[in-house]
Design a protein around this motif. Structure first.
Motif, mmCIF file in Angstrom:
data_model
loop_
_atom_site.group_PDB
_atom_site.id
_atom_site.type_symbol
_atom_site.label_atom_id
_atom_site.label_comp_id
_atom_site.label_asym_id
_atom_site.label_seq_id
_atom_site.Cartn_x
_atom_site.Cartn_y
_atom_site.Cartn_z
ATOM 1 N N THR A 189 45.596 28.105 71.862
ATOM 2 C CA THR A 189 45.482 26.717 72.264
ATOM 3 C C THR A 189 44.455 26.561 73.390
ATOM 4 O O THR A 189 44.724 26.915 74.529
ATOM 5 N N ALA A 190 43.303 26.102 73.029
ATOM 6 C CA ALA A 190 42.201 25.802 73.955
ATOM 7 C C ALA A 190 41.674 27.053 74.672
ATOM 8 O O ALA A 190 41.870 28.167 74.207
ATOM 9 N N TYR A 191 40.969 26.848 75.771
ATOM 10 C CA TYR A 191 40.346 27.974 76.468
ATOM 11 C C TYR A 191 41.403 28.992 76.876
ATOM 12 O O TYR A 191 42.523 28.624 77.214
ATOM 13 N N ASP A 192 41.021 30.272 76.914
ATOM 14 C CA ASP A 192 41.951 31.316 77.336
ATOM 15 C C ASP A 192 41.928 31.404 78.871
ATOM 16 O O ASP A 192 41.254 32.255 79.457
ATOM 17 N N MET A 193 42.672 30.471 79.471
ATOM 18 C CA MET A 193 42.663 30.411 80.935
ATOM 19 C C MET A 193 43.387 31.611 81.566
ATOM 20 O O MET A 193 43.104 31.986 82.698
ATOM 21 N N VAL A 194 44.334 32.178 80.810
ATOM 22 C CA VAL A 194 45.073 33.338 81.331
ATOM 23 C C VAL A 194 44.102 34.473 81.643
ATOM 24 O O VAL A 194 44.129 35.082 82.713
ATOM 25 N N LYS A 195 43.194 34.718 80.692
ATOM 26 C CA LYS A 195 42.198 35.784 80.896
ATOM 27 C C LYS A 195 41.261 35.442 82.054
ATOM 28 O O LYS A 195 40.829 36.324 82.791
ATOM 29 N N LEU A 196 40.970 34.167 82.215
ATOM 30 C CA LEU A 196 40.042 33.767 83.283
ATOM 31 C C LEU A 196 40.629 34.075 84.663
ATOM 32 O O LEU A 196 39.950 34.609 85.541
ATOM 33 N N PHE A 197 41.915 33.741 84.843
ATOM 34 C CA PHE A 197 42.520 33.958 86.159
ATOM 35 C C PHE A 197 42.901 35.424 86.397
ATOM 36 O O PHE A 197 43.024 35.864 87.533
ATOM 37 N N THR A 198 43.078 36.163 85.284
ATOM 38 C CA THR A 198 43.367 37.586 85.425
ATOM 39 C C THR A 198 42.076 38.290 85.843
ATOM 40 O O THR A 198 41.067 38.175 85.167
ATOM 41 N N GLY A 199 42.133 38.997 86.943
ATOM 42 C CA GLY A 199 40.923 39.662 87.426
ATOM 43 C C GLY A 199 39.985 38.741 88.179
ATOM 44 O O GLY A 199 38.860 39.123 88.497
ATOM 45 N N ALA A 200 40.428 37.507 88.489
ATOM 46 C CA ALA A 200 39.565 36.573 89.233
ATOM 47 C C ALA A 200 39.615 36.847 90.729
ATOM 48 O O ALA A 200 38.938 36.192 91.515
ATOM 49 N N GLU A 201 40.419 37.830 91.134
ATOM 50 C CA GLU A 201 40.461 38.272 92.534
ATOM 51 C C GLU A 201 40.788 37.143 93.497
ATOM 52 O O GLU A 201 40.302 37.118 94.627
ATOM 53 N N GLY A 202 41.593 36.215 93.063
ATOM 54 C CA GLY A 202 42.030 35.143 93.962
ATOM 55 C C GLY A 202 40.941 34.157 94.338
ATOM 56 O O GLY A 202 41.076 33.416 95.303
ATOM 57 N N THR A 203 39.858 34.146 93.569
ATOM 58 C CA THR A 203 38.752 33.242 93.920
ATOM 59 C C THR A 203 38.845 31.908 93.182
ATOM 60 O O THR A 203 38.080 30.987 93.471
ATOM 61 N N LEU A 204 39.759 31.788 92.218
ATOM 62 C CA LEU A 204 39.828 30.556 91.426
ATOM 63 C C LEU A 204 41.132 29.799 91.599
ATOM 64 O O LEU A 204 41.205 28.596 91.299
#
Lengths: 459, 448
Positions: A189-204
């Motif tokens: 369902t839509a963009y894979d936001m889970v992957k985006l925030f995983t490994g984002a090092e707290g920057t997002l």
């Protein structure tokens, strides 16, 4: 609007007992586990107990334009939790509840402050495991480990943290709460936001709840130690085992410097004239484990290796003792240990190991290399003394060259430690300016005023 | 440079810390506070500030270093081998030099330096303790705040201190060896039965026991809190006292006392031209009672009388990690006929007592103790055996508060029971066995 006012507002929002301003305490949050990094005092350390607390903190931070640095146990290796520009350290250690273990759906839902090992202890009675196992499983938090997308010793067969994160609740910089993903295996369902925030090092955004995948614990395992007189033979063995359709859970390598140091330190019986050793473990259904172990033995022997198979748990512990001693043994040689995680495709392992030996010679440094051979993730470990400024200059040059080499071999600058402050300057080397700019656009869209972990990754 | 004379002496240890945070996994204080200043890594960085001259000497800084049990779990678990507990002690010493010791502690250590006064105080205490404490089933609780938590249950002081009850020289019937016995304060003033058990068991084995009358507190409370000056005075005094005796060993019954003699005295007097060698000679003779019976005398515990109890063992930090005696106490206990050992989950996790720590940080101390109580509860036993008087006080407090039925015994008291139960055998056989045993260990002595 002063910092004092912001601190007052934080106290009002989450209670005095959850707001730390005492100088001596702030000192303890001015650093993390990364070597050779500057330290910086935060203005305040906050201890949220719930997602609501995090929302309140973000509202204050946003109002007073104070940077926020999420922090678990502070065990990361890229300077990610150092409050580089002052502001608020948001420590998640007391959001440490395991919310749910759902054995039917093979998932667990946890707060970010749960220590990885504690999750594994909790799911063990169900016969399940959470496979990612970075060296810090006994200390690192789930929130930190998801934010860094940490790896570990079982990457080849079981993957890394991002392969287990199914859902996240995130508090955005303005205090908005959003949930992405969930318990279903399938979800497009839509963009894979889970992957985006995983490994984002707290920057997002600030991760406040994590849904992870669990798997059945393997029934049996078999450990083997293979000794090689030539580095190339070890490298060839690694690729040939995989070519033989065996995917070991663990395939760890140690180079000669590491072997000698470990043997000196722990006396585990390693031959000090060997050029490389491999620690290999296959796991799964007992019959399959037997068959795979036999294949491994055959491949090792064909490649001129000497192999020892552990007969029982005691012998297994003996073989693992050597690998476990690698970092401690190296770290005891010199006061400062610079640990990198450059990674190459598995087939280029030997090339990388040879290149590392040459770099050590060229810059006259002591570099011991060990790591996860099965997934090409090596840990060249430079042993030095940060008080020796002349040597530190050579250390920095060597690090530059290590990353350059990894990229030339088709690899990446970080396999599992993350970018943070330590490797931010190398990003254009890997993505080009245009690649970095695309990432910057994402960062700007979600955190336009750069309040979330500033100075890391995107700067 | 002696490590506790100047913070510079500990620089190499501080610089060795790679800040990995592995100490978080094992620090009992951190597990309760989840605060970076509670764990060794945070404290080492604060010590680094002192080293660089960047620290302000504040009461807050003192409190950070005060919040440590000295259980040494961090040092034992450190991948880089950093002696974190020593760094913390060196920082405490520096803070004490900067006059940061609270008045009450300073006053207490000054009394320790004058053994006569300390002894007088505790004797007086034994007579008048009823005024300040009320007796209850398991011990005593304070009647009014005297620096102790009101809810705390403390053991009663013995009517007569051990050293005034027993003669200075306790000859064995078949004398073949001679040891000196350092009783320690807790055994002298509270658990006097432990001291009597030591003399009894050693005499049984043909060992004469000398209890030097002049001995006093080993000084650990002062040393651990950073009062190095008092510590050195007490070290010298005891080195003098115990050097006078030509004995095979010096016996201790508490890991903290034993470790102080064996390690701390040597560290404190390392630069002293007169005392260094003397301190080392004394240190070499130090044996915990379990170590002496198992390794030196090689007693055959399987031949003793039956002790039909089911027990669990709490390993005192300073016996296990401090003196390195993880094997001896259990080897001794489990060989006794009729006895059942049921290990608790983490026998070597600190009980939270840590001497004065439990006085100044009672809340944290009690939370740590509660975990130990849960571990004990999980063993389905009725006796907790341990090897340190200070742990015993702490465990007894917890057992009383949690209304648990367990009795606490010192390892040597269990061994004494085994000897007493063996006595019921015909006397002639027992004697023969003893002579055989003495011939055997006479040989091993040379080897050691």
């Amino acid at each position: 609007m002063s910092k004092a006012q912001a601190i007052e507002a934080l106290i009002k929002a989450i209670g005095k007992e959850n707001v730390i301003t005492e100088h001596e305490e702030l000192v303890c949050y001015s650093f993390d586990a990364t070597a050779d990094m500057p330290s910086q005092l935060p203005d305040v350390v906050v201890t949220p107990r719930s997602t609501d607390d995090v929302v309140e903190i973000m509202k204050v931070a946003n109002q007073y334009k104070m940077p926020v640095y999420p922090r678990g146990s502070g065990t990361n290796l890229c300077g990610d939790t150092i409050p580089l520009k002052g502001g608020i350290v948001l420590r998640t250690q007391k959001m440490n509840k395991i919310i749910e273990i759902d054995a039917d759906n093979l998932v667990a839902v946890v707060q970010p402050g749960v220590v990885i090992n504690d999750l594994n202890t909790a799911v063990a009675p169900f016969g399940l495991i959470y496979p990612p196992d970075p060296g810090t499983v006994a200390t690192a938090t789930m929130g930190g480990s998801v934010s860094e997308c940490s790896g570990g010793l079982r990457g080849l067969k079981y993957g890394v943290t991002k392969h287990y994160v199914m859902g996240l609740e995130v508090v955005m910089v303005d205090g908005t709460v959003a949930s992405f993903g969930g318990k279903t295996v399938k979800n497009v369902t839509a963009y894979d936001m889970v992957k985006l925030f995983t490994g984002a090092e707290g920057t997002l955004g600030i991760i406040t709840e994590i849904t992870v995948k669990l798997i059945p614990a393997p029934e049996a395992k078999k450990s083997m130690l293979a000794v090689f007189n030539k580095l190339e033979d070890a490298g060839n063995t690694v690729t040939e085992i995989v070519r033989s359709k065996v995917i070991p859970a663990t395939m760890e390598i140690m180079d000669q410097v590491t072997i000698r140091t470990v043997e000196n330190f722990a006396k585990v019986g390693l031959p000090t004239d060997a050029e490389a050793v491999l620690l290999i473990e296959v796991d799964g259904i007992p019959e399959v484990v037997e068959r795979e172990a036999a294949t491994v033995v055959k491949v090792v022997e064909k490649n001129n290796g000497n192999i020892k198979v552990a007969k029982d748990d005691k012998e297994r512990d003996g073989l693992w003792a050597a690998r476990r001693a690698a970092l401690p043994a190296l770290a005891q040689m010199k006061p400062t240990t610079v640990l990198e995680d450059a990674t190459v495709p598995r087939s280029r392992l030997t090339d990388m190991l040879v290149a590392l030996q040459n770099i050590a010679k060229k810059y006259d440094l002591m570099i011991g290399t060990f790591g996860h051979a099965g997934d090409g993730n090596l840990h060249p470990t430079i042993l030095t003394d940060e008080r020796n400024t002349e040597e530190m200059k050579r250390v920095h040059q060597a690090v530059d060259e290590i990353f350059k080499t990894a990229l030339e071999l088709g690899g990446t600058i970080s396999g599992e430690h993350g970018i943070g402050m330590a490797k931010a300057k190398y990003l254009p080397m890997e993505f080009g300016e245009q690649g970095v700019e695309i990432m910057r656009k994402i960062k700007r869209a979600l955190d336009p005023e750069n309040l979330l972990n500033p100075g890391k990754m995107m700067g | 440079m002696a490590v506790y004379d100047n913070i510079k002496g500990i620089e190499e240890e501080i610089i060795k810390c790679m800040k990995c945070g592995n100490c978080q996994a094992v620090c009992p204080v951190y597990k309760e506070t989840l605060s970076e200043s509670g764990v060794a890594r945070g404290k080492i960085q604060l010590a680094a500030k002192i080293l660089k001259g960047e620290a302000k000497y504040t009461p807050e800084l003192y409190k950070k270093f005060d919040l440590c049990l000295q259980c040494q779990a961090c040092s034992a678990n450190c991948p880089c081998g950093v002696k974190a507990h020593k760094i913390i002690m060196a920082a405490r010493a520096e803070l004490a030099r900067q006059n940061m010791l609270p008045f009450a502690k300073k006053a207490a250590f000054n009394i320790l330096k004058k053994p006569g006064l300390f002894d007088f105080g505790l004797r007086l205490g034994s007579t008048f303790q009823g005024l300040a404490f009320r007796k209850n089933a398991s011990g005593m609780s304070p009647r009014f705040p005297i620096g102790l938590e009101m809810r705390r249950v403390v053991p009663a002081l013995a009517d007569k201190p051990l050293r005034s009850e027993l003669p200075e020289v306790n000859k064995a019937p078949n004398s073949r060896k001679k040891v000196a016995f350092f009783t320690g304060c807790v055994t002298n003033y509270i658990y006097t039965s432990v001291g009597k058990a030591v003399v009894d068991v050693l005499n049984h084995n043909g060992v004469d026991v000398i209890i030097p009358k002049e001995q006093h507190c080993c000084g650990a409370p002062a040393i651990i809190n950073g009062d190095i000056e008092t510590g050195k005075a007490m070290a010298k005094s005891h080195v003098d006292i115990f050097s006078k005796y030509d004995v095979d060993a010096i016996i201790t019954v508490c890991g903290t006392c034993g470790g102080t003699f064996e390690q701390k005295y040597v560290e404190l007097l390392a630069d002293d031209p007169v005392y260094e060698a003397k301190a080392r000679a004394v240190a070499r003779k130090i044996r915990d009672i379990s170590e002496y019976l198992v390794d030196d005398l090689k007693v055959n515990f399987a031949k003793l009388g039956s002790v039909p109890i089911s027990f669990t063992y709490h390993e005192p930090c300073h016996i296990g990690r401090g003196m390195g005696l993880t094997r001896q106490p259990l080897e001794m206990l489990t060989k006794i006929p009729g006895i059942t050992y049921k290990p608790m989950k983490q026998p070597n996790r600190c009980c939270g007592g840590a001497g004065s720590f439990s006085l100044t940080n009672y809340d944290v101390s009690y939370q740590i103790l509660k975990k130990k109580m849960a571990d004990i509860q999980g063993t389905n036993t009725n006796v907790v055996v341990t090897g340190c008087g200070s742990c015993r006080m702490q465990l007894e407090d917890g057992l009383a508060q949690e209304k648990m039925p367990h009795k606490v015994m010192h390892v040597i008291e269990v061994v004494q029971m085994a000897y007493q139960n063996a006595k019921e055998k015909p006397a002639a056989t027992a004697n023969k066995e003893q002579t055989k045993a003495s011939q055997k260990s006479g040989k091993t002595k040379k080897a050691s």
